[in-house]
Scaffold this active site. Sequence first.
Site, mmCIF file in Angstrom:
data_model
loop_
_atom_site.group_PDB
_atom_site.id
_atom_site.type_symbol
_atom_site.label_atom_id
_atom_site.label_comp_id
_atom_site.label_asym_id
_atom_site.label_seq_id
_atom_site.Cartn_x
_atom_site.Cartn_y
_atom_site.Cartn_z
ATOM 1 N N CYS A 79 87.942 31.007 45.662
ATOM 2 C CA CYS A 79 87.923 29.712 44.961
ATOM 3 C C CYS A 79 88.390 29.839 43.506
ATOM 4 O O CYS A 79 89.576 29.933 43.247
ATOM 5 C CB CYS A 79 86.533 29.073 45.068
ATOM 6 S SG CYS A 79 86.564 27.290 44.756
ATOM 7 N N HIS A 167 85.160 28.700 50.628
ATOM 8 C CA HIS A 167 84.014 29.604 50.503
ATOM 9 C C HIS A 167 83.649 30.204 51.866
ATOM 10 O O HIS A 167 83.008 29.533 52.683
ATOM 11 C CB HIS A 167 82.811 28.864 49.917
ATOM 12 C CG HIS A 167 82.976 28.518 48.471
ATOM 13 N ND1 HIS A 167 82.596 29.376 47.468
ATOM 14 C CD2 HIS A 167 83.511 27.432 47.872
ATOM 15 C CE1 HIS A 167 82.884 28.832 46.296
ATOM 16 N NE2 HIS A 167 83.439 27.646 46.517
ATOM 17 N N GLU A 169 81.492 32.428 52.432
ATOM 18 C CA GLU A 169 80.098 32.877 52.441
ATOM 19 C C GLU A 169 79.116 31.824 52.937
ATOM 20 O O GLU A 169 77.991 32.150 53.326
ATOM 21 C CB GLU A 169 79.679 33.349 51.033
ATOM 22 C CG GLU A 169 79.627 32.271 49.958
ATOM 23 C CD GLU A 169 80.946 31.999 49.256
ATOM 24 O OE1 GLU A 169 80.919 31.450 48.142
ATOM 25 O OE2 GLU A 169 82.016 32.320 49.829
ATOM 26 N N GLY A 222 49.102 42.316 48.219
ATOM 27 C CA GLY A 222 48.882 41.926 49.605
ATOM 28 C C GLY A 222 50.127 41.331 50.231
ATOM 29 O O GLY A 222 50.176 41.087 51.428
ATOM 30 N N VAL A 224 54.499 41.110 50.909
ATOM 31 C CA VAL A 224 55.484 41.993 51.552
ATOM 32 C C VAL A 224 56.095 42.972 50.547
ATOM 33 O O VAL A 224 56.167 44.177 50.798
ATOM 34 C CB VAL A 224 56.602 41.152 52.213
ATOM 35 C CG1 VAL A 224 57.692 42.048 52.778
ATOM 36 C CG2 VAL A 224 56.018 40.280 53.321
ATOM 37 N N ASP A 225 56.541 42.460 49.390
ATOM 38 C CA ASP A 225 57.287 43.310 48.458
ATOM 39 C C ASP A 225 56.456 44.477 47.936
ATOM 40 O O ASP A 225 56.892 45.632 47.970
ATOM 41 C CB ASP A 225 57.809 42.473 47.279
ATOM 42 C CG ASP A 225 58.710 41.336 47.726
ATOM 43 O OD1 ASP A 225 59.280 41.439 48.823
ATOM 44 O OD2 ASP A 225 58.839 40.350 46.986
ATOM 45 N N SER A 226 55.259 44.191 47.439
ATOM 46 C CA SER A 226 54.453 45.273 46.861
ATOM 47 C C SER A 226 53.997 46.255 47.942
ATOM 48 O O SER A 226 53.881 47.455 47.696
ATOM 49 C CB SER A 226 53.248 44.716 46.092
ATOM 50 O OG SER A 226 52.317 44.100 46.953
ATOM 51 N N THR A 227 53.769 45.757 49.159
ATOM 52 C CA THR A 227 53.335 46.631 50.256
ATOM 53 C C THR A 227 54.450 47.594 50.653
ATOM 54 O O THR A 227 54.226 48.801 50.803
ATOM 55 C CB THR A 227 52.906 45.801 51.480
ATOM 56 O OG1 THR A 227 51.829 44.945 51.098
ATOM 57 C CG2 THR A 227 52.454 46.694 52.615
#
Length: 509
Positions: A79, A167, A169, A222, A224-227
């Site tokens: 684009c 585009h 994507e 508790g 997802v990311d930190s686990t």
Amino acid sequence: MQHNVLILDFGSQYTQLIARRVRELNIFCEIFPYNKPPEDLSSYKAVILSGSPFSVRANDAPHPDLSQIRGKLPLLAVCYGAQYLAHFHGGEVAPSATREYGRARLSYIKEGEEFFYNVLQDSQVWMSHSDTIKLLPTNAIKIASTHDVENAAYRIEGEQTYAIQYHPEVFHSTDGKQMLENFLVKIAHVPQNFTPNAFVEEVVGDLKATLQDDKVVLGLSGGVDSTVAAVLLNKAIGKNLYCIFVNNGLLRKNEFENVLHQYKDMGLNVKGVDATDRFMSALAGISDPELKRKAIGKCFIEVFDDEAHQLEDVKWLAQGTIYPDVIESISVNGPSATIKSHHNVGGLPDFMKLKIVEPLRMLFKDEVRRVGATLGIDPELLGRHPFPGPGLSIRILGEITLEKVRILQEVDAVFIDGLRSWGLYDKVWQAGAILLPVDSVGVMGDERTYEKVVALRAVESTDGMTADWVHLPYEFLMKVSNDIINKVKGVNRVVYDISSKPPATIEWE
């Protein structure tokens, strides 16, 4: 990460989508602002230029330095990028007769072009521009048109430079992913080796080399990311990882005990700290959402500092920062003004004297879940809905009190348990309840009541950047509303939020 693809961002709303599509091809990529590219390009195998809200004809149009890229690396200009190459290299860009926005179909594809391998004529693409390329740049060959856009795609002879005015994507470009794969794999020969297993192997090796025998403290939420960050670090440094799970008094009902129990079976070194009183004192009398966030952030840092001091020689703080946070903090126009105070990016106060390690900082949310699955983490934990860092404080509009927290915890439990029992939980990206600062008139028995109103929110999304409200069954909403009013003392009215993001946000504060 080897065999990188470099994406230069010109401020397009779709830039993250380009990265996500490339990652879906098992190819590692990174986004950099067009005006702050990496100094060393030796590890990059291809470059993609994003779209932009700017016009190439404007005085303040972004002007990238492509001297180290063009003709030296395979280049795909999307684009704005396609218009930039035309406008400043012998072509002509002019305003479109009508703004070219929305669905279009490829009416012409040049035969034998690798870029269009496995793409049929009449394939749908998505346009989003108010300028158009009237004259191609020097040495360019047209390779595709739509009914309204003559120069929809072109390539430069003598170099691996391709340019498209649509585009690929976005979801609406039906063969967009195929075109990206053709460019990256068939033309640029980028290996498709960015898999969850490869990521785990490489990151664990890097963590071992970087951290060695140092102690690391990590705040578990508790979520997802930190686990996943904790399990990766545990794989690398074992007992030198000290996890702290803080109860700020703003978690869901019984969440502190439940999450600690979940972590017991994961071999993690976890300490639970109940700091409810400390957080409630800090929040007393505060109604402004940004001040709530700041108060909570300050409290978390104080609790961490206290706990870290009880451990000897802790050198690092680990965080579950993920890639969208990083991208937002290095945007084309500088750090976004809308970054909220609880985001992980940005470091710590000087007095903490800890270095930061962020093992997930290059992953999108869905990639974090796939890595978690590779690590053998319980699917139920990986499937948990995102939960805001400041907890229920930003779902209680106005001042926070223990009684309001109790009411909202009970409402939330009825709602979330209901989603699970009706088989709807996994069909929803995020759900929660909001306690409104409104007393509503109601009738219970023969008595008139003035009690609280709660709003239920359930959205579907892939990354939280955009979201749509979920069409939950009327029968479910009727049942859950009835259960909330009957079971939760202090609530006599339930409403359902049917706003999409944008223009609304997922959370109310």
